[in-house]
Motif scaffolding. Structure first.
Motif, mmCIF file in Angstrom:
data_model
loop_
_atom_site.group_PDB
_atom_site.id
_atom_site.type_symbol
_atom_site.label_atom_id
_atom_site.label_comp_id
_atom_site.label_asym_id
_atom_site.label_seq_id
_atom_site.Cartn_x
_atom_site.Cartn_y
_atom_site.Cartn_z
ATOM 1 N N GLU A 200 0.813 -1.215 0.000
ATOM 2 C CA GLU A 200 0.000 0.000 0.000
ATOM 3 C C GLU A 200 0.851 1.271 0.000
ATOM 4 O O GLU A 200 0.296 2.379 -0.082
ATOM 5 N N ARG A 201 2.155 1.126 0.089
ATOM 6 C CA ARG A 201 3.012 2.314 0.012
ATOM 7 C C ARG A 201 2.816 2.996 -1.339
ATOM 8 O O ARG A 201 2.763 2.328 -2.376
ATOM 9 N N PRO A 202 2.756 4.328 -1.376
ATOM 10 C CA PRO A 202 2.534 5.031 -2.647
ATOM 11 C C PRO A 202 3.685 4.887 -3.647
ATOM 12 O O PRO A 202 3.477 5.032 -4.849
ATOM 13 N N ASN A 203 4.887 4.612 -3.147
ATOM 14 C CA ASN A 203 6.046 4.508 -4.040
ATOM 15 C C ASN A 203 6.400 3.057 -4.367
ATOM 16 O O ASN A 203 7.465 2.789 -4.918
ATOM 17 N N LEU A 204 5.514 2.119 -4.010
ATOM 18 C CA LEU A 204 5.795 0.702 -4.194
ATOM 19 C C LEU A 204 4.683 0.027 -4.982
ATOM 20 O O LEU A 204 3.498 0.174 -4.660
ATOM 21 N N THR A 205 5.060 -0.692 -6.026
ATOM 22 C CA THR A 205 4.119 -1.482 -6.812
ATOM 23 C C THR A 205 4.491 -2.949 -6.666
ATOM 24 O O THR A 205 5.612 -3.339 -6.991
ATOM 25 N N VAL A 206 3.566 -3.747 -6.140
ATOM 26 C CA VAL A 206 3.793 -5.180 -5.976
ATOM 27 C C VAL A 206 2.819 -5.928 -6.875
ATOM 28 O O VAL A 206 1.608 -5.700 -6.815
ATOM 29 N N GLN A 207 3.350 -6.812 -7.701
ATOM 30 C CA GLN A 207 2.524 -7.625 -8.586
ATOM 31 C C GLN A 207 2.907 -9.092 -8.429
ATOM 32 O O GLN A 207 4.073 -9.419 -8.194
ATOM 33 N N ILE A 208 1.920 -9.951 -8.585
ATOM 34 C CA ILE A 208 2.130 -11.394 -8.486
ATOM 35 C C ILE A 208 1.921 -12.021 -9.861
ATOM 36 O O ILE A 208 0.923 -11.755 -10.530
ATOM 37 N N LEU A 209 2.885 -12.829 -10.282
ATOM 38 C CA LEU A 209 2.778 -13.574 -11.532
ATOM 39 C C LEU A 209 2.113 -14.911 -11.215
ATOM 40 O O LEU A 209 2.715 -15.763 -10.560
ATOM 41 N N PRO A 210 0.861 -15.109 -11.648
ATOM 42 C CA PRO A 210 0.121 -16.332 -11.290
ATOM 43 C C PRO A 210 0.752 -17.590 -11.876
ATOM 44 O O PRO A 210 1.332 -17.565 -12.968
ATOM 45 N N LEU A 211 0.600 -18.677 -11.153
ATOM 46 C CA LEU A 211 1.128 -19.945 -11.625
ATOM 47 C C LEU A 211 0.400 -20.439 -12.870
ATOM 48 O O LEU A 211 0.984 -21.154 -13.688
ATOM 49 N N ASP A 212 -0.865 -20.059 -13.010
ATOM 50 C CA ASP A 212 -1.637 -20.576 -14.137
ATOM 51 C C ASP A 212 -1.614 -19.669 -15.367
ATOM 52 O O ASP A 212 -2.321 -19.918 -16.344
ATOM 53 N N THR A 213 -0.795 -18.608 -15.322
ATOM 54 C CA THR A 213 -0.667 -17.770 -16.508
ATOM 55 C C THR A 213 0.421 -18.330 -17.409
ATOM 56 O O THR A 213 1.253 -19.129 -16.976
ATOM 57 N N LYS A 214 0.412 -17.927 -18.650
ATOM 58 C CA LYS A 214 1.433 -18.396 -19.578
ATOM 59 C C LYS A 214 2.735 -17.670 -19.292
ATOM 60 O O LYS A 214 2.820 -16.454 -19.412
ATOM 61 N N HIS A 215 3.767 -18.419 -18.930
ATOM 62 C CA HIS A 215 5.067 -17.824 -18.639
ATOM 63 C C HIS A 215 5.867 -17.696 -19.926
ATOM 64 O O HIS A 215 6.082 -18.676 -20.636
ATOM 65 N N THR A 216 6.294 -16.485 -20.201
ATOM 66 C CA THR A 216 7.084 -16.233 -21.415
ATOM 67 C C THR A 216 8.531 -15.904 -21.105
ATOM 68 O O THR A 216 9.349 -15.795 -22.013
ATOM 69 N N VAL A 217 8.842 -15.710 -19.811
ATOM 70 C CA VAL A 217 10.206 -15.382 -19.402
ATOM 71 C C VAL A 217 10.628 -16.354 -18.310
ATOM 72 O O VAL A 217 9.924 -16.530 -17.310
ATOM 73 N N PHE A 218 11.748 -17.020 -18.514
ATOM 74 C CA PHE A 218 12.276 -17.952 -17.523
ATOM 75 C C PHE A 218 13.700 -17.534 -17.166
ATOM 76 O O PHE A 218 14.465 -17.126 -18.030
ATOM 77 N N GLY A 219 14.035 -17.648 -15.907
ATOM 78 C CA GLY A 219 15.385 -17.270 -15.493
ATOM 79 C C GLY A 219 15.447 -16.976 -14.017
ATOM 80 O O GLY A 219 14.444 -17.047 -13.296
ATOM 81 N N GLU A 220 16.628 -16.629 -13.557
ATOM 82 C CA GLU A 220 16.861 -16.386 -12.139
ATOM 83 C C GLU A 220 16.320 -15.030 -11.705
ATOM 84 O O GLU A 220 15.966 -14.178 -12.527
ATOM 85 N N SER A 221 16.259 -14.857 -10.397
ATOM 86 C CA SER A 221 15.841 -13.578 -9.843
ATOM 87 C C SER A 221 16.847 -12.497 -10.217
ATOM 88 O O SER A 221 18.030 -12.767 -10.389
ATOM 89 N N PHE A 222 16.367 -11.262 -10.364
ATOM 90 C CA PHE A 222 17.279 -10.161 -10.664
ATOM 91 C C PHE A 222 16.726 -8.851 -10.135
ATOM 92 O O PHE A 222 15.538 -8.730 -9.814
ATOM 93 N N VAL A 223 17.622 -7.887 -10.030
ATOM 94 C CA VAL A 223 17.280 -6.542 -9.570
ATOM 95 C C VAL A 223 17.878 -5.544 -10.550
ATOM 96 O O VAL A 223 19.033 -5.686 -10.957
ATOM 97 N N ILE A 224 17.095 -4.533 -10.930
ATOM 98 C CA ILE A 224 17.585 -3.481 -11.823
ATOM 99 C C ILE A 224 17.583 -2.170 -11.050
ATOM 100 O O ILE A 224 16.544 -1.729 -10.550
ATOM 101 N N PHE A 225 18.746 -1.553 -10.951
ATOM 102 C CA PHE A 225 18.867 -0.258 -10.294
ATOM 103 C C PHE A 225 18.885 0.838 -11.349
ATOM 104 O O PHE A 225 19.673 0.775 -12.301
ATOM 105 N N GLY A 226 18.042 1.842 -11.181
ATOM 106 C CA GLY A 226 18.032 2.988 -12.080
ATOM 107 C C GLY A 226 18.513 4.223 -11.346
ATOM 108 O O GLY A 226 18.241 4.410 -10.159
ATOM 109 N N PHE A 227 19.219 5.094 -12.070
ATOM 110 C CA PHE A 227 19.772 6.313 -11.475
ATOM 111 C C PHE A 227 19.373 7.492 -12.344
ATOM 112 O O PHE A 227 19.672 7.540 -13.539
ATOM 113 N N GLY A 228 18.699 8.462 -11.746
ATOM 114 C CA GLY A 228 18.269 9.625 -12.495
ATOM 115 C C GLY A 228 19.417 10.566 -12.780
ATOM 116 O O GLY A 228 20.486 10.472 -12.193
ATOM 117 N N GLU A 229 19.176 11.489 -13.679
ATOM 118 C CA GLU A 229 20.191 12.477 -14.030
ATOM 119 C C GLU A 229 20.378 13.464 -12.889
ATOM 120 O O GLU A 229 19.477 13.773 -12.138
#
Length: 294
Positions: A200-229
């Protein structure tokens, strides 16, 4: 509010600037090393931000490159900042070099995108859940009880970034994470309730990828850090892939781009934030409610 500076990020920015200057001058790393009587490996290490340079060493480089004026002042300022220690350096005996660098990047990123396929992301873990995960490391490699406690404290302290102004955090979790037992029912129930509240934090978006949906991406966990100008320097986005315990591999620009595409595909295939929160609470009651009655 301006985000607190991270010596890790400053070191990477300084390294990028010094590498760009060397290349613009048409100098090879070997030539610079020979001129300053340094080893070629020293040039390579600092340009990859694996080690830092003391401010006096940066001065020598800038003299050699004949850099003056505002740019020189900027780079010397970065060198002074990079020489400082982040709070995580206090736990240096417990944390690998890669993990310390990871925390430094996390400390100043303006955006973080996380895909986790096995456990709840560290920034959203409860202390009990984190302790169960960290304690399990001793089954692979002996870990002293005191070190487990320090590593748990590090994980909890990392979560302070959630309160930082300007940070946007997007998290996609595989549904299996909600059903994978980490500890007992009370640990899991508390963790899922906590996850729902944090969502419920305003700066946080949490989404769940359901087990019964079609998975198109497979691979390990990862984190992407972005840095503004900013007006001083730029740091390219960084992707980090997590391995057993606290090892992380920082990738280059192409890999970051590909991981951003993968994250977007995962997010598009996931439930929206409201439906995701509902599934989290539903799973807590259906699978772990016994933990609420203890």
């Amino acid at each position: 509010m301006i985000a607190p500076s991270s010596p890790t990020v400053r070191r990477r920015r300084l390294a990028a600037e010094l590498r760009e200057i060397r290349e613009s001058k048409g100098k090879s790393g070997d030539a610079v090393a020979h001129a300053l009587k340094w080893s070629p490996s020293k040039i390579s290490r600092y340009e990859r931000a694996r080690t830092g340079l003391r401010p006096r060493e940066v001065e020598r480089l800038l003299d050699y490159y004949e850099i003056t004026g505002p740019r020189r002042a900027l780079l010397l300022g970065l060198a002074e900042d990079a020489a400082q220690k982040g709070w995580w350096e206090e736990f240096g005996d417990s944390l690998s070099e890669d993990y310390r660098q990871f925390i430094g990047l996390e400390h100043e990123a303006t955006s973080i995108a996380i895909w986790h396929v096995d456990v709840v992301a560290g920034l959203l873990q409860t202390e009990g859940y984190a302790r169960q995960i960290i304690s399990s490391y001793s089954r692979v490699e002996p870990v002293a009880p005191g070190m487990i406690g320090r590593m748990v404290r590090v994980r909890m302290q990392r979560q302070q970034v959630l309160d930082r102004d300007g940070l946007e955090l997007s998290v996609v979790l595989d549904e299996s994470v909600l059903k994978r037992r980490i500890g007992d029912e009370p640990v899991m129930y508390e963790q899922l309730q906590h996850l729902a509240r944090e969502a419920e934090r305003p700066n946080l978006t949490v989404q769940i990828l359901p087990l019964d949906t079609k998975h198109t991406v497979f691979g390990e966990s990862f984190v992407i850090f972005g840095f503004g100008e900013d007006t001083d320097a730029m740091l390219q986005d960084v992707v980090s892939t997590e391995h057993l315990r606290s090892g992380f591999t920082l990738e280059g620009e192409r890999e970051t781009y590909l991981h951003r595409i993968a994250f977007r595909m995962l997010a598009e295939a996931s439930l929206d934030p409201a439906a995701s929160r509902e599934l989290i609470l539903e799973t807590a009651e259906k699978h772990w409610a016994a933990g609420a009655r203890r």
